[in-house]
Design a protein around this motif. Structure first.
Motif, mmCIF file in Angstrom:
data_model
loop_
_atom_site.group_PDB
_atom_site.id
_atom_site.type_symbol
_atom_site.label_atom_id
_atom_site.label_comp_id
_atom_site.label_asym_id
_atom_site.label_seq_id
_atom_site.Cartn_x
_atom_site.Cartn_y
_atom_site.Cartn_z
ATOM 1 N N ASP A 22 57.496 23.035 2.484
ATOM 2 C CA ASP A 22 57.975 22.631 3.814
ATOM 3 C C ASP A 22 59.002 23.627 4.349
ATOM 4 O O ASP A 22 59.041 23.901 5.555
ATOM 5 C CB ASP A 22 58.589 21.234 3.755
ATOM 6 C CG ASP A 22 57.549 20.137 3.611
ATOM 7 O OD1 ASP A 22 56.364 20.399 3.911
ATOM 8 O OD2 ASP A 22 57.913 19.021 3.196
ATOM 9 N N LYS A 68 49.252 28.292 4.710
ATOM 10 C CA LYS A 68 48.676 27.132 4.025
ATOM 11 C C LYS A 68 47.316 27.461 3.432
ATOM 12 O O LYS A 68 46.986 26.976 2.339
ATOM 13 C CB LYS A 68 48.564 25.943 4.997
ATOM 14 C CG LYS A 68 49.901 25.304 5.336
ATOM 15 C CD LYS A 68 49.742 24.006 6.101
ATOM 16 C CE LYS A 68 49.244 24.230 7.498
ATOM 17 N NZ LYS A 68 49.222 22.962 8.286
ATOM 18 N N TYR A 76 59.689 32.976 0.943
ATOM 19 C CA TYR A 76 58.536 33.163 1.831
ATOM 20 C C TYR A 76 58.616 34.505 2.547
ATOM 21 O O TYR A 76 57.617 35.237 2.639
ATOM 22 C CB TYR A 76 58.469 32.012 2.832
ATOM 23 C CG TYR A 76 57.729 32.324 4.109
ATOM 24 C CD1 TYR A 76 56.367 32.633 4.100
ATOM 25 C CD2 TYR A 76 58.393 32.299 5.342
ATOM 26 C CE1 TYR A 76 55.688 32.922 5.277
ATOM 27 C CE2 TYR A 76 57.718 32.576 6.513
ATOM 28 C CZ TYR A 76 56.375 32.890 6.480
ATOM 29 O OH TYR A 76 55.705 33.176 7.643
ATOM 30 N N ASP A 127 51.082 36.697 5.928
ATOM 31 C CA ASP A 127 51.424 35.293 5.712
ATOM 32 C C ASP A 127 50.456 34.656 4.712
ATOM 33 O O ASP A 127 50.853 33.867 3.849
ATOM 34 C CB ASP A 127 51.374 34.517 7.034
ATOM 35 C CG ASP A 127 52.615 34.718 7.881
ATOM 36 O OD1 ASP A 127 53.696 34.952 7.308
ATOM 37 O OD2 ASP A 127 52.506 34.632 9.112
ATOM 38 N N LEU A 184 57.019 26.619 5.588
ATOM 39 C CA LEU A 184 56.315 26.303 6.832
ATOM 40 C C LEU A 184 57.283 26.181 7.999
ATOM 41 O O LEU A 184 56.959 26.567 9.130
ATOM 42 C CB LEU A 184 55.512 25.013 6.671
ATOM 43 C CG LEU A 184 54.307 25.107 5.730
ATOM 44 C CD1 LEU A 184 53.705 23.726 5.511
ATOM 45 C CD2 LEU A 184 53.254 26.063 6.297
ATOM 46 N N ASN A 235 57.009 28.421 11.267
ATOM 47 C CA ASN A 235 56.963 27.789 12.584
ATOM 48 C C ASN A 235 58.025 28.378 13.512
ATOM 49 O O ASN A 235 57.772 28.647 14.693
ATOM 50 C CB ASN A 235 57.167 26.288 12.433
ATOM 51 C CG ASN A 235 57.134 25.557 13.761
ATOM 52 O OD1 ASN A 235 56.103 25.449 14.411
ATOM 53 N ND2 ASN A 235 58.288 25.043 14.177
ATOM 54 N N MET A 258 51.570 29.217 10.259
ATOM 55 C CA MET A 258 51.537 28.126 9.283
ATOM 56 C C MET A 258 50.140 27.957 8.699
ATOM 57 O O MET A 258 49.991 27.725 7.489
ATOM 58 C CB MET A 258 52.015 26.828 9.940
ATOM 59 C CG MET A 258 53.494 26.815 10.289
ATOM 60 S SD MET A 258 54.080 25.181 10.832
ATOM 61 C CE MET A 258 53.188 24.978 12.373
ATOM 62 N N TYR A 259 49.117 28.074 9.542
ATOM 63 C CA TYR A 259 47.735 27.900 9.079
ATOM 64 C C TYR A 259 47.391 28.907 7.991
ATOM 65 O O TYR A 259 46.846 28.532 6.944
ATOM 66 C CB TYR A 259 46.759 28.056 10.246
ATOM 67 C CG TYR A 259 45.304 28.139 9.803
ATOM 68 C CD1 TYR A 259 44.580 26.993 9.508
ATOM 69 C CD2 TYR A 259 44.672 29.381 9.669
ATOM 70 C CE1 TYR A 259 43.257 27.076 9.082
ATOM 71 C CE2 TYR A 259 43.352 29.468 9.241
ATOM 72 C CZ TYR A 259 42.653 28.313 8.952
ATOM 73 O OH TYR A 259 41.344 28.402 8.521
#
Length: 283
Positions: free
Chosen positions: A225, A265, A161, A205, A228, A232, A261-262
């Motif tokens: 996960d 995603k 990531y 991101d 994320l 976070n 995170m938004y």
């Protein structure tokens, strides 16, 4: 992430056995604070290096000796090469589909300190992208701090990531977004300039999420996960709350945990680079 036996990029410069330089003795807390306040810094993270040096002035330093790579080091290097190869393949295809040509960046692995076209930097700068040489710089020791001190789950996809986020800054350089952002910051108040920086980071991101969308065949259960959890942990609000006990939104430069995170995603769900409209939505 499923990575063993897959194509490795030739664009990784592994300087871990030769880099080093001065490190602070007893100055770890300062380094960690600065690192995490500027984590995934893109072009903004590099600006903190002179501040760190000043804060550590007068502290005892020692030279970090070069060390041979362990088996684990070699394995991590191979993982990074596969991850970078995935970004090359996916972004080349996306650019081609949009009538553009993708230029592969380099990724430099180092320990302790490193010289770049953007100036000298230490591990405390965090992973960052330098537009001057179009290279991503990473000290992998950062990820252990992220996990042990700031509660991220860890795992290989947390590293993937971060790489994908920094490649997002390369995308912004190729598309001219970064240059336009810097121009837009001129003459703005600090709070308004920070909002533009947040938009840039959240778009990176988003691009990381787009990359994950097109790499799903290589993902393991739990990989998203892990990403994320890392996003976070490095939200400005999460870091400020832990480090100073209060949250100051006007000082945000990377975005809140929820925002980070938004947008990751959203990129992962849509896979559509045209929906990375952070500059329109971050007011």
């Amino acid at each position: 992430m499923k990575w063993q036996g897959r194509r490795q990029s030739d664009n990784v410069e592994d300087r871990r056995s030769i880099s080093g330089g001065k490190i602070a003795v007893g100055g770890g807390v300062i380094g960690i604070i600065v690192l995490l306040l500027n984590v995934f810094g893109g072009e903004t993270g590099k600006q903190i290096a002179p501040v760190l040096e000043q804060m550590q002035g007068g502290q005892q330093t020692q030279t970090e000796a070069a060390a041979p790579l362990s088996k684990e080091d070699e394995e991590m290097g191979n993982f990074v090469r596969v991850t970078l190869a995935d970004t090359e393949d996916i972004w080349s295809k996306i650019f081609e589909e949009n009538g553009m040509t993708y230029k592969n960046p380099k990724l430099v692995l180092f320990r302790g300190s490193v010289q770049t076209a953007c100036g000298g930097a230490s591990s405390a700068s965090g992973p960052f992208y330098c537009p001057g040489d179009q290279k991503v710089y990473m000290d992998l020791a950062f990820f252990e701090e992220l996990k042990t001190r700031f509660g991220a789950k860890g795992g290989d996809f947390a590293i993937a990531y971060v790489i994908a986020h920094e490649i997002g800054h390369h995308i912004q350089t190729l598309l001219g977004t970064s240059a336009k952002m810097r121009q837009a910051q001129e003459g703005k108040s600090e709070a308004e300039a920070n909002k533009l920086s947040v938009a840039l980071e959240l778009q990176a991101d988003f691009y990381a999420g787009v990359w994950a969308h097109y790499n799903q065949q290589n993902l393991d259960t739990g990989d998203i996960d892990e990403a994320l959890s890392a996003a976070n942990a490095v939200g400005d609000d999460a870091i400020q709350s832990k480090m100073q006990g209060q949250i100051v939104p006007d000082s945000f430069t990377h975005g809140s945990s929820e925002q980070r995170m938004y947008w990751f995603k959203k990129g992962f769900k849509t896979g559509d680079i045209k929906q990375g409209t952070t500059f329109e939505e971050i007011q």
